[in-house]
Scaffold this motif. Structure first.
Motif, mmCIF file in Angstrom:
data_model
loop_
_atom_site.group_PDB
_atom_site.id
_atom_site.type_symbol
_atom_site.label_atom_id
_atom_site.label_comp_id
_atom_site.label_asym_id
_atom_site.label_seq_id
_atom_site.Cartn_x
_atom_site.Cartn_y
_atom_site.Cartn_z
ATOM 1 N N LEU A 176 9.630 5.734 9.251
ATOM 2 C CA LEU A 176 8.799 6.373 8.252
ATOM 3 C C LEU A 176 7.742 7.233 8.931
ATOM 4 O O LEU A 176 7.010 6.763 9.802
ATOM 5 C CB LEU A 176 8.093 5.318 7.374
ATOM 6 C CG LEU A 176 8.975 4.262 6.714
ATOM 7 C CD1 LEU A 176 8.968 2.999 7.565
ATOM 8 C CD2 LEU A 176 8.469 3.944 5.322
ATOM 9 N N SER A 177 7.677 8.508 8.543
ATOM 10 C CA SER A 177 6.638 9.404 9.033
ATOM 11 C C SER A 177 5.609 9.542 7.918
ATOM 12 O O SER A 177 5.880 10.139 6.876
ATOM 13 C CB SER A 177 7.235 10.766 9.398
ATOM 14 O OG SER A 177 8.275 10.588 10.340
ATOM 15 N N LEU A 178 4.453 8.942 8.126
ATOM 16 C CA LEU A 178 3.477 8.812 7.048
ATOM 17 C C LEU A 178 2.246 9.669 7.267
ATOM 18 O O LEU A 178 1.836 9.936 8.384
ATOM 19 C CB LEU A 178 3.039 7.353 6.908
ATOM 20 C CG LEU A 178 4.125 6.347 6.525
ATOM 21 C CD1 LEU A 178 3.529 4.959 6.480
ATOM 22 C CD2 LEU A 178 4.728 6.705 5.189
ATOM 23 N N LEU A 179 1.641 10.082 6.163
ATOM 24 C CA LEU A 179 0.357 10.756 6.189
ATOM 25 C C LEU A 179 -0.519 10.208 5.070
ATOM 26 O O LEU A 179 -1.697 9.955 5.237
ATOM 27 C CB LEU A 179 0.532 12.272 6.030
ATOM 28 C CG LEU A 179 -0.758 13.109 6.122
ATOM 29 C CD1 LEU A 179 -1.379 12.940 7.504
ATOM 30 C CD2 LEU A 179 -0.471 14.587 5.864
ATOM 31 N N ARG A 180 0.092 9.961 3.901
ATOM 32 C CA ARG A 180 -0.651 9.498 2.740
ATOM 33 C C ARG A 180 -0.737 7.976 2.739
ATOM 34 O O ARG A 180 0.255 7.271 2.652
ATOM 35 C CB ARG A 180 0.040 9.992 1.466
ATOM 36 C CG ARG A 180 0.071 11.500 1.337
ATOM 37 C CD ARG A 180 0.894 11.932 0.134
ATOM 38 N NE ARG A 180 0.342 11.370 -1.107
ATOM 39 C CZ ARG A 180 0.956 11.490 -2.287
ATOM 40 N NH1 ARG A 180 2.110 12.123 -2.371
ATOM 41 N NH2 ARG A 180 0.403 10.969 -3.368
ATOM 42 N N ASP A 181 -1.958 7.435 2.829
ATOM 43 C CA ASP A 181 -2.159 6.002 2.928
ATOM 44 C C ASP A 181 -1.756 5.256 1.661
ATOM 45 O O ASP A 181 -1.445 4.070 1.704
ATOM 46 C CB ASP A 181 -3.627 5.695 3.248
ATOM 47 C CG ASP A 181 -4.007 6.160 4.644
ATOM 48 O OD1 ASP A 181 -3.098 6.271 5.474
ATOM 49 O OD2 ASP A 181 -5.203 6.406 4.882
ATOM 50 N N ASN A 182 -1.770 5.924 0.485
ATOM 51 C CA ASN A 182 -1.465 5.218 -0.756
ATOM 52 C C ASN A 182 -0.005 4.784 -0.848
ATOM 53 O O ASN A 182 0.360 3.942 -1.661
ATOM 54 C CB ASN A 182 -1.825 6.090 -1.970
ATOM 55 C CG ASN A 182 -1.034 7.385 -1.992
ATOM 56 O OD1 ASN A 182 -0.812 7.993 -0.956
ATOM 57 N ND2 ASN A 182 -0.614 7.808 -3.172
ATOM 58 N N LEU A 183 0.872 5.347 -0.001
ATOM 59 C CA LEU A 183 2.277 4.944 -0.004
ATOM 60 C C LEU A 183 2.558 3.794 0.964
ATOM 61 O O LEU A 183 3.585 3.128 0.862
ATOM 62 C CB LEU A 183 3.170 6.132 0.347
ATOM 63 C CG LEU A 183 3.200 7.284 -0.667
ATOM 64 C CD1 LEU A 183 4.047 8.419 -0.132
ATOM 65 C CD2 LEU A 183 3.749 6.806 -2.006
ATOM 66 N N GLN A 184 1.671 3.576 1.899
ATOM 67 C CA GLN A 184 1.891 2.570 2.928
ATOM 68 C C GLN A 184 2.142 1.170 2.365
ATOM 69 O O GLN A 184 3.059 0.475 2.822
ATOM 70 C CB GLN A 184 0.709 2.547 3.903
ATOM 71 C CG GLN A 184 0.913 1.579 5.072
ATOM 72 C CD GLN A 184 -0.150 1.742 6.139
ATOM 73 O OE1 GLN A 184 -0.681 2.839 6.329
ATOM 74 N NE2 GLN A 184 -0.476 0.652 6.804
ATOM 75 N N PRO A 185 1.381 0.693 1.367
ATOM 76 C CA PRO A 185 1.639 -0.658 0.831
ATOM 77 C C PRO A 185 3.053 -0.822 0.275
ATOM 78 O O PRO A 185 3.630 -1.910 0.374
ATOM 79 C CB PRO A 185 0.591 -0.800 -0.282
ATOM 80 C CG PRO A 185 -0.500 0.137 0.110
ATOM 81 C CD PRO A 185 0.190 1.294 0.750
ATOM 82 N N HIS A 186 3.623 0.244 -0.293
ATOM 83 C CA HIS A 186 4.988 0.156 -0.817
ATOM 84 C C HIS A 186 5.985 -0.122 0.301
ATOM 85 O O HIS A 186 6.878 -0.965 0.166
ATOM 86 C CB HIS A 186 5.360 1.471 -1.523
ATOM 87 C CG HIS A 186 4.671 1.664 -2.835
ATOM 88 N ND1 HIS A 186 5.154 1.159 -4.012
ATOM 89 C CD2 HIS A 186 3.508 2.306 -3.144
ATOM 90 C CE1 HIS A 186 4.343 1.486 -5.005
ATOM 91 N NE2 HIS A 186 3.337 2.186 -4.504
ATOM 92 N N TYR A 187 5.837 0.588 1.402
ATOM 93 C CA TYR A 187 6.772 0.434 2.505
ATOM 94 C C TYR A 187 6.565 -0.891 3.242
ATOM 95 O O TYR A 187 7.506 -1.464 3.795
ATOM 96 C CB TYR A 187 6.649 1.616 3.455
ATOM 97 C CG TYR A 187 6.925 2.937 2.767
ATOM 98 C CD1 TYR A 187 7.995 3.060 1.886
ATOM 99 C CD2 TYR A 187 6.102 4.046 2.955
ATOM 100 C CE1 TYR A 187 8.256 4.250 1.226
ATOM 101 C CE2 TYR A 187 6.360 5.245 2.314
ATOM 102 C CZ TYR A 187 7.433 5.338 1.443
ATOM 103 O OH TYR A 187 7.681 6.521 0.783
ATOM 104 N N GLU A 188 5.322 -1.365 3.252
ATOM 105 C CA GLU A 188 5.055 -2.657 3.895
ATOM 106 C C GLU A 188 5.728 -3.793 3.137
ATOM 107 O O GLU A 188 6.159 -4.778 3.740
ATOM 108 C CB GLU A 188 3.548 -2.896 3.989
ATOM 109 C CG GLU A 188 2.871 -2.026 5.038
ATOM 110 C CD GLU A 188 1.377 -2.257 5.114
ATOM 111 O OE1 GLU A 188 0.825 -2.897 4.177
ATOM 112 O OE2 GLU A 188 0.747 -1.804 6.090
ATOM 113 N N LYS A 189 5.834 -3.667 1.817
ATOM 114 C CA LYS A 189 6.543 -4.686 1.026
ATOM 115 C C LYS A 189 8.003 -4.786 1.469
ATOM 116 O O LYS A 189 8.550 -5.882 1.612
ATOM 117 C CB LYS A 189 6.490 -4.332 -0.462
ATOM 118 C CG LYS A 189 5.153 -4.572 -1.139
ATOM 119 C CD LYS A 189 5.263 -4.246 -2.623
ATOM 120 C CE LYS A 189 3.927 -4.447 -3.334
ATOM 121 N NZ LYS A 189 4.039 -4.118 -4.786
ATOM 122 N N VAL A 190 8.629 -3.635 1.673
ATOM 123 C CA VAL A 190 10.025 -3.628 2.104
ATOM 124 C C VAL A 190 10.135 -4.129 3.543
ATOM 125 O O VAL A 190 11.036 -4.908 3.875
ATOM 126 C CB VAL A 190 10.617 -2.210 1.981
ATOM 127 C CG1 VAL A 190 12.077 -2.201 2.460
ATOM 128 C CG2 VAL A 190 10.531 -1.719 0.542
#
Length: 461
Positions: free
Chosen positions: A10-24
Motif C-alpha cells: 500500500l502506497s499511502l498519503l491520506r491518514d484517514n484510510l490507514q485504519p481500514h487497511y490495518e483492519k485487513v
C-alpha cells in the motif's frame, strides 16, 4: 483453494484510510494473525523523501495505490504498469476494509471476514481433509520447526562430545534433502563452520568457552533458515488451541519429507540419522523413549526409500493410536484436530483396499506419501518464487533433491561418515569442501595482503 503467500503493498498519503487497511492487515500479519502466512501486507509512505526513488520505480502516481503480486516480483524492485503479462496487479477497489477484503476473497477464492477471530472460527483453520494441496502451506511450518529445534539445541547446550556426530549426520541429511531451500542453504553453512563452533573434543573446552560458543557465535551469526525465521506463528500446523499441534506437527512433516526425498542408497543412513536426532535432541522424554523403542525394533536395514517412508508412516500411526487414548482420558486433545489413523479416506481413497475396514494398499500409500510430502509440499516455492535469497547464490531443486551419485558408505562406518561430513551424497560433501577451500583462500589472501603491507612499511622505514 488458497494460493501461496502473496504480497499486498500500500502506497499511502491520506491518514484517514490507514485504519481500514490495518483492519485487513491484522487478519494476515503478526503473531496474533487469524490467517498467518497467506498474505504479507506492507505499507510505504510515498510522502517521505526516503521512499521517493522506491515509489518512482513502482510507478506510484496516486494515493492510495494498492499493488498485489508474488513476493519475487516485489524483490525485483520495480513495476511498469504497461508491461504485458505483468504479475503485479493494481487493486482498483480497495477504498475501505470491506471492499479490499472482498477483492482479496474474489482473487484467491477465500471466505475471509473482518469478524473472524483467532482459534474461534472453524473455517479460519482452513482444514480440508479432501484437499491434499493444503500441505503446501506447511513449508512455512517446516522452516519454523527447523529454526526452533536449532534454537532449543543451542539454548539447552545439547551439543556435546557424545551427541556431536548425531547432529552432524542430521545436518547432512537436511543439507541434501530438506524441503526448504532456505534451510538447506543455512544447514550447509552451519556444516562448513561446525568444527570451529563445536570442536571434536568438546570435553577439553572449558565451561565458559563452551557457553560462549553456544550463546555468542551460533545464535548471532547463523540463521539456519534465514533471518526472517522463526516467524513466531504456525500456518498449516496451527491448532484450534494455542497449546496444540505446532512444533510436533511441523517436526512430523519434516521427517516425512526427509524420508521420501532420500535416495534408495541413503535410506538406512537417513533412518539412523532421524532416530539419533530424536534420541539426542528431542526434549520430550516420554516421546523420545517411545520413538527410540520403535527405532530399536528395526532388525533389517532399509535398502529403499519406499521401506523407510512406509516405516515412518506406520510409526506415526502407532503414535497417533497411543495418543488417541491418552488425550481422550486426559482431555488434552485438540477438538478440531483429533488424532486419527492417517491418511483418511477422503485424502487418499486409493490407499484403502476396503471401504469397510482399514486394509492398506502399501503401494498406493507410498505413492501418496511421495507426492504429498515431496512435490506438493514444496509447490508454493516453485509457483511463487519464494526460494529467492537476495544477494545469495541459488541451489537448484534438482541438484539438492537428487543424489544419484551419492557416496554410499557401510553402516558400520556411521560415525566416520558423520565426522567426515560427507554422509548424504556428493552435494553435501562438495558444498562443505568448496566452502572450506574458499574460506582458506580468503584467509591466505588476507595474509598475503598483510605481508605486502608490512613489506611496504619496512621499505618506507
Amino acid at each position: 483453494m488458497l494460493k501461496a503467500l502473496q504480497v499486498l503493498t500500500l502506497s499511502l498519503l491520506r491518514d484517514n484510510l490507514q485504519p481500514h487497511y490495518e483492519k485487513v492487515a491484522r487478519l494476515f500479519n503478526g503473531p496474533n494473525a487469524v490467517y498467518p502466512g497467506i498474505i504479507l501486507m506492507a505499507r510505504v509512505d510515498c510522502a517521505a523523501k526516503v521512499n521517493t526513488d522506491l515509489c518512482n520505480k513502482f510507478s506510484v502516481t496516486y494515493y492510495p495505490m494498492l499493488l498485489w503480486g508474488p513476493p519475487i516480483k516485489f524483490i525485483a524492485g520495480q513495476w511498469d504498469p504497461k508491461e504485458k503479462n505483468n504479475e503485479i496487479l493494481p487493486i482498483d477497489d480497495g477504498r475501505t476494509a470491506e471492499r479490499l477484503l472482498n477483492w482479496i476473497n474474489k482473487r484467491i477464492g477465500s471466505p475471509f471476514s473482518l469478524d473472524d477471530e483467532k482459534y474461534e472460527n472453524d473455517n479460519a483453520l482452513l482444514r480440508n481433509a479432501s484437499d491434499p494441496a493444503q500441505i503446501s502451506r506447511a513449508i512455512y511450518d517446516v522452516e519454523e520447526t527447523t529454526a526452533n529445534a536449532f534454537d532449543i539445541i543451542v539454548e539447552n547446550k545439547m551439543i556435546r562430545s557424545e551427541t556431536r556426530a548425531s547432529l552432524i549426520k542430521f545436518f547432512q541429511l537436511s543439507a541434501a534433502h530438506h524441503p526448504s531451500k532456505r534451510c538447506r542453504r543455512g544447514t550447509a553453512e552451519l556444516l562448513v563452520n561446525f568444527d570451529d563452533l563445536w570442536p571434536k573434543d568438546l570435553s577439553s573446552i572449558s565451561l565458559d568457552a563452551a557457553k560462549k560458543s553456544h550463546e555468542n557465535n551460533t545464535t548471532k551469526h547463523f540463521w539456519i533458515c534465514g533471518k526472517q525465521i522463526p516467524r513466531g506463528y504456525w500456518t498449516f500446523c496451527r491448532g484450534s488451541k494455542p497449546e496444540t499441534r505446532g512444533f510436533s506437527c511441523g517436526l512430523w512433516v519434516l521427517l516425512h519429507s526427509l524420508s521420501v526425498r532420500a535416495e534408495d542408497g541413503e535410506s538406512h543412513v537417513a533412518f539412523t540419522s532421524i532416530c539419533e536426532f530424536i534420541q539426542n535432541f528431542f526434549v520430550c522424554d516420554e516421546c523420545r523413549r517411545h520413538f527410540g523403542e520403535m527405532c530399536s525394533s528395526v532388525s533389517v536395514p532399509f535398502n529403499t526409500t519406499r521401506s523407510l517412508a512406509l516405516w515412518l508412516w506406520t510409526t506415526h500411526n502407532k503414535v497417533n493410536v497411543r495418543l488417541m487414548k491418552e488425550e481422550k482420558d486426559l482431555g488434552t486433545g485438540d477438538p478440531k484436530f483429533p488424532k486419527m489413523i492417517w491418511p483418511p479416506k477422503q485424502l487418499c481413497p486409493s490407499c484403502y483396499r476396503s471401504q469397510s475396514k482399514v486394509d492398506w494398499n502399501d503401494d498406493e500409500v507410498f505413492k501418496f506419501l511421495v507426492k504429498y510430502y515431496g512435490e506438493t509440499l514444496v509447490s508454493s516455492y516453485k509457483k511463487d518464487g519464494l526460494v529467492k535469497i537476495e544477494n545469495e547464490e541459488s541451489i537448484s531443486d534438482d541438484a539438492t533433491s537428487s543424489t544419484a551419485h551419492a557416496v554410499v558408505v557401510p553402516l558400520g562406518a556411521a560415525l566416520a561418515i558423520a565426522l567426515a561430513s560427507c554422509a548424504f551424497g556428493a552435494l553435501a560433501c562438495f558444498w562443505r569442501t568448496q566452502q572450506k577451500n574458499r574460506k582458506q583462500r580468503k584467509n591466505w589472501s588476507k595474509v598475503k595482503t598483510e605481508m605486502r603491507s608490512g613489506a611496504e612499511d619496512d621499505w618506507d622505514a
